[in-house]
Design a protein around this motif. Structure first.
Motif, PDB file in Angstrom:
ATOM      1  N   ILE A  40       0.846  -1.199   0.000  1.00  0.00           N
ATOM      2  CA  ILE A  40       0.000   0.000   0.000  1.00  0.00           C
ATOM      3  C   ILE A  40       0.879   1.246   0.000  1.00  0.00           C
ATOM      4  O   ILE A  40       1.795   1.357   0.816  1.00  0.00           O
ATOM      5  CB  ILE A  40      -0.943   0.000   1.223  1.00  0.00           C
ATOM      6  N   THR A  41       0.625   2.157  -0.928  1.00  0.00           N
ATOM      7  CA  THR A  41       1.373   3.420  -0.959  1.00  0.00           C
ATOM      8  C   THR A  41       0.778   4.366   0.091  1.00  0.00           C
ATOM      9  O   THR A  41      -0.379   4.213   0.489  1.00  0.00           O
ATOM     10  CB  THR A  41       1.248   4.094  -2.339  1.00  0.00           C
ATOM     11  N   PRO A  42       1.554   5.371   0.513  1.00  0.00           N
ATOM     12  CA  PRO A  42       0.995   6.356   1.455  1.00  0.00           C
ATOM     13  C   PRO A  42      -0.259   7.036   0.896  1.00  0.00           C
ATOM     14  O   PRO A  42      -1.188   7.331   1.649  1.00  0.00           O
ATOM     15  CB  PRO A  42       2.139   7.362   1.627  1.00  0.00           C
ATOM     16  N   GLU A  43      -0.305   7.248  -0.433  1.00  0.00           N
ATOM     17  CA  GLU A  43      -1.471   7.892  -1.061  1.00  0.00           C
ATOM     18  C   GLU A  43      -2.717   7.003  -0.922  1.00  0.00           C
ATOM     19  O   GLU A  43      -3.798   7.487  -0.566  1.00  0.00           O
ATOM     20  CB  GLU A  43      -1.206   8.162  -2.547  1.00  0.00           C
ATOM     21  N   LEU A  44      -2.544   5.712  -1.217  1.00  0.00           N
ATOM     22  CA  LEU A  44      -3.685   4.787  -1.091  1.00  0.00           C
ATOM     23  C   LEU A  44      -4.117   4.667   0.368  1.00  0.00           C
ATOM     24  O   LEU A  44      -5.316   4.634   0.674  1.00  0.00           O
ATOM     25  CB  LEU A  44      -3.322   3.409  -1.671  1.00  0.00           C
ATOM     26  N   ALA A  45      -3.145   4.632   1.283  1.00  0.00           N
ATOM     27  CA  ALA A  45      -3.455   4.551   2.715  1.00  0.00           C
ATOM     28  C   ALA A  45      -4.291   5.747   3.153  1.00  0.00           C
ATOM     29  O   ALA A  45      -5.275   5.603   3.880  1.00  0.00           O
ATOM     30  CB  ALA A  45      -2.166   4.468   3.527  1.00  0.00           C
ATOM     31  N   ALA A  46      -3.915   6.932   2.679  1.00  0.00           N
ATOM     32  CA  ALA A  46      -4.631   8.156   3.058  1.00  0.00           C
ATOM     33  C   ALA A  46      -6.061   8.136   2.517  1.00  0.00           C
ATOM     34  O   ALA A  46      -6.998   8.587   3.178  1.00  0.00           O
ATOM     35  CB  ALA A  46      -3.880   9.376   2.548  1.00  0.00           C
ATOM     36  N   ARG A  47      -6.243   7.589   1.312  1.00  0.00           N
ATOM     37  CA  ARG A  47      -7.597   7.504   0.741  1.00  0.00           C
ATOM     38  C   ARG A  47      -8.412   6.445   1.475  1.00  0.00           C
ATOM     39  O   ARG A  47      -9.583   6.659   1.798  1.00  0.00           O
ATOM     40  CB  ARG A  47      -7.528   7.176  -0.756  1.00  0.00           C
ATOM     41  N   HIS A  48      -7.789   5.309   1.738  1.00  0.00           N
ATOM     42  CA  HIS A  48      -8.500   4.217   2.417  1.00  0.00           C
ATOM     43  C   HIS A  48      -8.960   4.644   3.810  1.00  0.00           C
ATOM     44  O   HIS A  48     -10.085   4.362   4.219  1.00  0.00           O
ATOM     45  CB  HIS A  48      -7.569   3.004   2.516  1.00  0.00           C
ATOM     46  N   TYR A  49      -8.077   5.335   4.531  1.00  0.00           N
ATOM     47  CA  TYR A  49      -8.395   5.752   5.895  1.00  0.00           C
ATOM     48  C   TYR A  49      -8.753   7.238   5.976  1.00  0.00           C
ATOM     49  O   TYR A  49      -8.518   7.872   7.006  1.00  0.00           O
ATOM     50  CB  TYR A  49      -7.232   5.433   6.831  1.00  0.00           C
ATOM     51  N   ALA A  50      -9.371   7.786   4.914  1.00  0.00           N
ATOM     52  CA  ALA A  50      -9.720   9.218   4.855  1.00  0.00           C
ATOM     53  C   ALA A  50     -10.551   9.655   6.063  1.00  0.00           C
ATOM     54  O   ALA A  50     -10.366  10.764   6.582  1.00  0.00           O
ATOM     55  CB  ALA A  50     -10.470   9.511   3.554  1.00  0.00           C
ATOM     56  N   GLU A  51     -11.438   8.764   6.549  1.00  0.00           N
ATOM     57  CA  GLU A  51     -12.310   9.134   7.686  1.00  0.00           C
ATOM     58  C   GLU A  51     -11.502   9.408   8.960  1.00  0.00           C
ATOM     59  O   GLU A  51     -12.006  10.033   9.899  1.00  0.00           O
ATOM     60  CB  GLU A  51     -13.339   8.033   7.953  1.00  0.00           C
ATOM     61  N   HIS A  52     -10.262   8.939   9.015  1.00  0.00           N
ATOM     62  CA  HIS A  52      -9.447   9.104  10.226  1.00  0.00           C
ATOM     63  C   HIS A  52      -8.375  10.193  10.086  1.00  0.00           C
ATOM     64  O   HIS A  52      -7.506  10.314  10.949  1.00  0.00           O
ATOM     65  CB  HIS A  52      -8.756   7.772  10.576  1.00  0.00           C
ATOM     66  N   ARG A  53      -8.468  10.987   9.014  1.00  0.00           N
ATOM     67  CA  ARG A  53      -7.411  11.955   8.686  1.00  0.00           C
ATOM     68  C   ARG A  53      -7.066  12.895   9.848  1.00  0.00           C
ATOM     69  O   ARG A  53      -5.908  13.241  10.054  1.00  0.00           O
ATOM     70  CB  ARG A  53      -7.836  12.777   7.458  1.00  0.00           C
ATOM     71  N   GLU A  54      -8.085  13.298  10.610  1.00  0.00           N
ATOM     72  CA  GLU A  54      -7.856  14.264  11.692  1.00  0.00           C
ATOM     73  C   GLU A  54      -7.520  13.595  13.031  1.00  0.00           C
ATOM     74  O   GLU A  54      -7.280  14.294  14.021  1.00  0.00           O
ATOM     75  CB  GLU A  54      -9.105  15.153  11.876  1.00  0.00           C
ATOM     76  N   LYS A  55      -7.525  12.271  13.063  1.00  0.00           N
ATOM     77  CA  LYS A  55      -7.313  11.584  14.344  1.00  0.00           C
ATOM     78  C   LYS A  55      -5.831  11.596  14.733  1.00  0.00           C
ATOM     79  O   LYS A  55      -4.954  11.583  13.876  1.00  0.00           O
ATOM     80  CB  LYS A  55      -7.780  10.125  14.249  1.00  0.00           C
ATOM     81  N   PRO A  56      -5.554  11.595  16.050  1.00  0.00           N
ATOM     82  CA  PRO A  56      -4.153  11.623  16.509  1.00  0.00           C
ATOM     83  C   PRO A  56      -3.347  10.397  16.061  1.00  0.00           C
ATOM     84  O   PRO A  56      -2.130  10.476  15.924  1.00  0.00           O
ATOM     85  CB  PRO A  56      -4.269  11.654  18.037  1.00  0.00           C
ATOM     86  N   PHE A  57      -4.035   9.276  15.822  1.00  0.00           N
ATOM     87  CA  PHE A  57      -3.320   8.049  15.443  1.00  0.00           C
ATOM     88  C   PHE A  57      -3.107   7.915  13.945  1.00  0.00           C
ATOM     89  O   PHE A  57      -2.533   6.924  13.487  1.00  0.00           O
ATOM     90  CB  PHE A  57      -4.051   6.816  15.990  1.00  0.00           C
ATOM     91  N   PHE A  58      -3.560   8.927  13.146  1.00  0.00           N
ATOM     92  CA  PHE A  58      -3.544   8.781  11.681  1.00  0.00           C
ATOM     93  C   PHE A  58      -2.141   8.536  11.115  1.00  0.00           C
ATOM     94  O   PHE A  58      -1.932   7.628  10.301  1.00  0.00           O
ATOM     95  CB  PHE A  58      -4.181  10.010  11.020  1.00  0.00           C
ATOM     96  N   LYS A  59      -1.163   9.340  11.562  1.00  0.00           N
ATOM     97  CA  LYS A  59       0.195   9.220  11.013  1.00  0.00           C
ATOM     98  C   LYS A  59       0.760   7.816  11.295  1.00  0.00           C
ATOM     99  O   LYS A  59       1.306   7.161  10.396  1.00  0.00           O
ATOM    100  CB  LYS A  59       1.102  10.299  11.633  1.00  0.00           C
ATOM    101  N   GLY A  60       0.592   7.375  12.520  1.00  0.00           N
ATOM    102  CA  GLY A  60       1.062   6.039  12.893  1.00  0.00           C
ATOM    103  C   GLY A  60       0.331   4.944  12.130  1.00  0.00           C
ATOM    104  O   GLY A  60       0.921   3.924  11.751  1.00  0.00           O
ATOM    105  N   LEU A  61      -0.953   5.169  11.872  1.00  0.00           N
ATOM    106  CA  LEU A  61      -1.766   4.194  11.144  1.00  0.00           C
ATOM    107  C   LEU A  61      -1.262   4.045   9.702  1.00  0.00           C
ATOM    108  O   LEU A  61      -1.117   2.918   9.202  1.00  0.00           O
ATOM    109  CB  LEU A  61      -3.233   4.642  11.159  1.00  0.00           C
ATOM    110  N   VAL A  62      -0.955   5.175   9.065  1.00  0.00           N
ATOM    111  CA  VAL A  62      -0.440   5.134   7.683  1.00  0.00           C
ATOM    112  C   VAL A  62       0.937   4.461   7.666  1.00  0.00           C
ATOM    113  O   VAL A  62       1.224   3.630   6.792  1.00  0.00           O
ATOM    114  CB  VAL A  62      -0.400   6.553   7.064  1.00  0.00           C
ATOM    115  N   GLU A  63       1.778   4.778   8.645  1.00  0.00           N
ATOM    116  CA  GLU A  63       3.114   4.140   8.714  1.00  0.00           C
ATOM    117  C   GLU A  63       2.984   2.627   8.873  1.00  0.00           C
ATOM    118  O   GLU A  63       3.686   1.856   8.220  1.00  0.00           O
ATOM    119  CB  GLU A  63       3.916   4.734   9.886  1.00  0.00           C
ATOM    120  N   TYR A  64       2.057   2.226   9.728  1.00  0.00           N
ATOM    121  CA  TYR A  64       1.813   0.787   9.989  1.00  0.00           C
ATOM    122  C   TYR A  64       1.332   0.074   8.735  1.00  0.00           C
ATOM    123  O   TYR A  64       1.887  -0.957   8.328  1.00  0.00           O
ATOM    124  CB  TYR A  64       0.801   0.696  11.125  1.00  0.00           C
TER     125      TYR A  64
END
Ligand code: RTP
Ligand code: MG
Length: 148
Positions: A40-64
């Protein structure tokens, strides 16, 4: 019939749980209609988890979710979205019921082994995000004709 999007997350792949997880769905009676390993690319991750964009765990979630290959699939069956969510268990594996996938194999909310769409609408959106039409196989399961 209903379809849902399911993904074995990078920790599930690294820990050798792909076969176990797919096997549970197969034995349950859900039909695999698409399946692939991918990064999964960071771009696809951001689209897949768009609903969580503002959450504190978002950056860690995309890295994971981008940290290693995942196994993505589409499953089909009656009430498939809800059935898969039940089989996955609660988001936090320490709170997930024993016997569920997360309850059986996870210890940390940030390493919860599997993703499954949370509604029919999410399923349609995520299937379109991860698969092309030509990657989806239409076929009927007729067990007897494959045994005899
Ligand atoms: P998923 O989308 O991955 O199937 O999980 P879910 O519906 O059960 O949970 P959701 O609320 O959509 O959260 C998405 C993923 O974000 C991570 N998360 N971390 N640190 C935290 O508090 C936290 N909360 C959520 C988890 O990996 C969760 O699966
Ligand atoms: Mg979710």
């Amino acid at each position: 019939m209903e379809r849902t999007f399911v993904m074995v997350k990078p920790d599930g792949v690294q820990r050798g749980l792909v076969g176990e997880i797919i096997g549970r769905f197969e034995r349950k009676g859900l039909q695999i209609v698409a399946l692939k390993m991918m990064r999964i690319t960071p771009e696809l991750a951001a689209r897949h988890y768009a609903e969580h964009r503002e959450k504190p765990f978002f950056k860690g979630l995309v890295e994971y979710i981008t940290s290693g290959p995942v196994v993505a699939m589409i499953l089909e069956g009656k009430d498939c979205v809800g059935v898969v969510r039940e089989m996955m268990g609660a988001t936090d594996p320490r709170k997930a019921a024993p016997g569920t996938i997360r309850g059986s194999f996870g210890m940390d909310i940030g390493r919860n082994v599997i993703h499954g769409s949370d509604s029919r609408e999410s399923a349609a959106r995520e299937i379109a995000l991860f698969f092309t039409e030509s990657e989806i196989c239409e076929y009927s399961l007729n067990l007897a004709s494959w045994i005899y």
